[in-house]
Design an enzyme around this catalytic site. Sequence first.
Site, mmCIF file in Angstrom:
data_model
loop_
_atom_site.group_PDB
_atom_site.id
_atom_site.type_symbol
_atom_site.label_atom_id
_atom_site.label_comp_id
_atom_site.label_asym_id
_atom_site.label_seq_id
_atom_site.Cartn_x
_atom_site.Cartn_y
_atom_site.Cartn_z
ATOM 1 N N LEU A 1 -6.559 155.372 68.677
ATOM 2 C CA LEU A 1 -5.329 156.111 68.399
ATOM 3 C C LEU A 1 -4.625 156.460 69.700
ATOM 4 O O LEU A 1 -4.806 157.535 70.266
ATOM 5 C CB LEU A 1 -5.647 157.388 67.598
ATOM 6 C CG LEU A 1 -5.660 157.178 66.087
ATOM 7 C CD1 LEU A 1 -6.763 156.238 65.670
ATOM 8 C CD2 LEU A 1 -5.755 158.499 65.369
ATOM 9 N N HIS B 1 7.684 162.180 61.144
ATOM 10 C CA HIS B 1 7.520 161.003 60.292
ATOM 11 C C HIS B 1 8.848 160.470 59.752
ATOM 12 O O HIS B 1 8.848 159.635 58.860
ATOM 13 C CB HIS B 1 6.607 161.332 59.100
ATOM 14 C CG HIS B 1 5.170 161.515 59.465
ATOM 15 N ND1 HIS B 1 4.737 162.555 60.244
ATOM 16 C CD2 HIS B 1 4.050 160.798 59.159
ATOM 17 C CE1 HIS B 1 3.417 162.479 60.394
ATOM 18 N NE2 HIS B 1 2.982 161.405 59.752
ATOM 19 N N GLU C 1 -0.847 155.332 71.526
ATOM 20 C CA GLU C 1 0.350 154.487 71.548
ATOM 21 C C GLU C 1 0.557 153.858 72.923
ATOM 22 O O GLU C 1 0.896 152.672 73.023
ATOM 23 C CB GLU C 1 1.572 155.289 71.117
ATOM 24 C CG GLU C 1 1.659 155.543 69.616
ATOM 25 C CD GLU C 1 0.631 156.557 69.120
ATOM 26 O OE1 GLU C 1 0.143 157.373 69.933
ATOM 27 O OE2 GLU C 1 0.311 156.551 67.913
#
Lengths: 382, 336
Positions: free
Chosen positions: B58, B129, B60
Amino acid sequence: MTPTDPVRTGLLTRDDEHDLTRMLEPDGTRRADAELDPWIADLDVSRLTELYTDLAVVRALDAQGVALQRQGEVGLWPPLTGQEAAQVGSARALRADDYVFASYREMGVAWARGVAPVGLVIEWRGAAASGWVPAEHNLAVPQIIIGAQSLHATGWAMGAAWDGADSAAIAYFGDGATSEGDVNEALVFAASFQAPVVFFCQNNHWAISEPVTLQSRQPLARRADGFGMPGIRVDGNDLLAVMAVTRRALDRARRGDGPTFIEAVTYRMGPHTTADDPTRYRAADEIESWRERDPLARLLAHLGALGADIEAVERDAKVVADAATTEMREACRAIPQPEPMSVFDHIYAEPNSHLERQRDRYARYLAMFDDGAGAQGEEAAR
Amino acid sequence: MTTMTLGKALNSGLRRALAADDRVVLMGEDIGDLGGVFRITDGLKAEFGANRVVDTPLSEAGIIGTAVGLAYRGFRPVVEIQFDGFIYPGFDQIVAQVAKLHFRTRGTVKMPITIRVPFGGGIGAAEHHSESPEAYFAHTAGLRVVVCSNPQDAFVMIQQAIASDDPVLFFEPKRRYHMKGEVDEQASLADQKPMGLATVAMPGDDVTLVTYGALVQTARDAATAAAEEGVSIEVIDLRSLAPMDVRTIEQSVRRTGRLVVTHEAGEQGGVGAELVARVAESCFEYLEAAPVRVTGHDIPYPPAKLEQHHVPDLDRILDGVDRALGRPNSLSGVEA
């Protein structure tokens, strides 16, 4: 350092932080090391003389880089003096098919990878965005963003493993970089994928003005344990030890056993860059204490102990170094002013309508001048 | 022709790309056995193996930074950023590394990296999100930024993005993942319209309405509604934000004389600002009215219960069209 079970973790770590992995004492005395001796058994007087010459050339090129900056020929130079053995010892452990991802201070590594002296200065002169073609040396362009290249090395290594190759990648970065997310993320990826990559941290004790203690309260090599890879703390001013541990780490990578973290404990003798004033943040006696651990003097003394004519070794090395520095100085001053329209080159691999429009407009603008691009070029050069 | 959802069309396009070139690798969080949180990579790991469809830690920056190294080695990585708001930890690797390495290496190192980003709101999601970060990347030289809006484009454009030797930010309108449409899966990629060009989604004569992504469907709905009132709107799907296909928009504006741009992202410094400036530069004498922007507000993306007040909807777009037409609208008689 807390003892760690090497069988359980595969750790290569030596257990005493005061007792770095070292094969040459500061006075050049060879220290026997049953574990590491086989890794440098091929280094006879002839080969050691070549390696000494490398160190001398790299130091001379570094001094020349500083001089060129002082004389206004390049805009900036990040000196590496003091770190020659760490750079040359590790880079000379690599195979041609290994891939190097380094920072801006690794001119010694670039030299060892066959980059011509002009390649070391053209970027600092501001005449190009990089000094060499990566594929010609298996050497990525140098990285200024601290630690970003550690991920690139890891990705390359993951790809090598997927390709079934036995090549390895090496990432060079400094002690300051270990505080960056990218380096920590690279360690996670490398460990998770058991990537054939060697993390070569040159702990030169200072990130511009910040001491290594501001980055870490423990020896950096110990962090490797937390990521599940071997960590080793080596005397970075000892070419033999650096080469031995790097060769061993590369061999481990090639065998599919995953990454290794090497902390080469060394010292940046000069400023961070020519724009920096280290007298504001560190004491003269600290620098003097590191002068006693000079990597060149140590290897030369060792050659003497082996019976070499060290005056001849030094003299011959100086001839090679003088030729390299002369080449660098002359090539640097001969670098032409780049063509104005070249600012638009290579931004995209494929046509881009927006940039083509800007390029056309600027070309028309330049064409308004009687001597066209030339006048602009001279303006830019001033 | 097959009817399928936009999400399935992406899945089909990715499968095609993986099969066509064994240097294509997919990387991302949860994209393997789970098939991605939106199931876009469903079944691909089983078909191509764990070295082609790679579940990553996890991280980026880690995903994008290792993709850079893979590109150095000649791979064509396709990375999935799980949600728009998660791209920021990878921002440095995108704008400082991915975007610049072709330039820095004088074209000798290619960065054919595709970065897939499900973006935009309207699904009642938690914070981080529902964001629209596209303008950050459209502002960065060296990157291409494209947005698909329908299943056929999704199928074709994802393959074009992967085949491009340039790095591509590939934005997917997550609220349209379930939108169905016809897809010609047998079509030759070579015959398709380049991803850098805009398309006229609906022809019209009175107003040029430009948008991209999820709002293309909203704009079409607005145009259908306006037609009932006798207003003919030409809807243009921008598709590529960088470079921007201004020519297609110019051709339309020179005919309609009126321009409305709409997007979910905030107004200031947005893609609409660039578009309006470009049209003002090249079509000033053709404009019958000042160009109009209908955008999200310049606010952090609001909580789900308020998002309908942020994301432009059919009525806000029609209000913008009314402004461009000089008809009664929310700004009539109001000082700008």
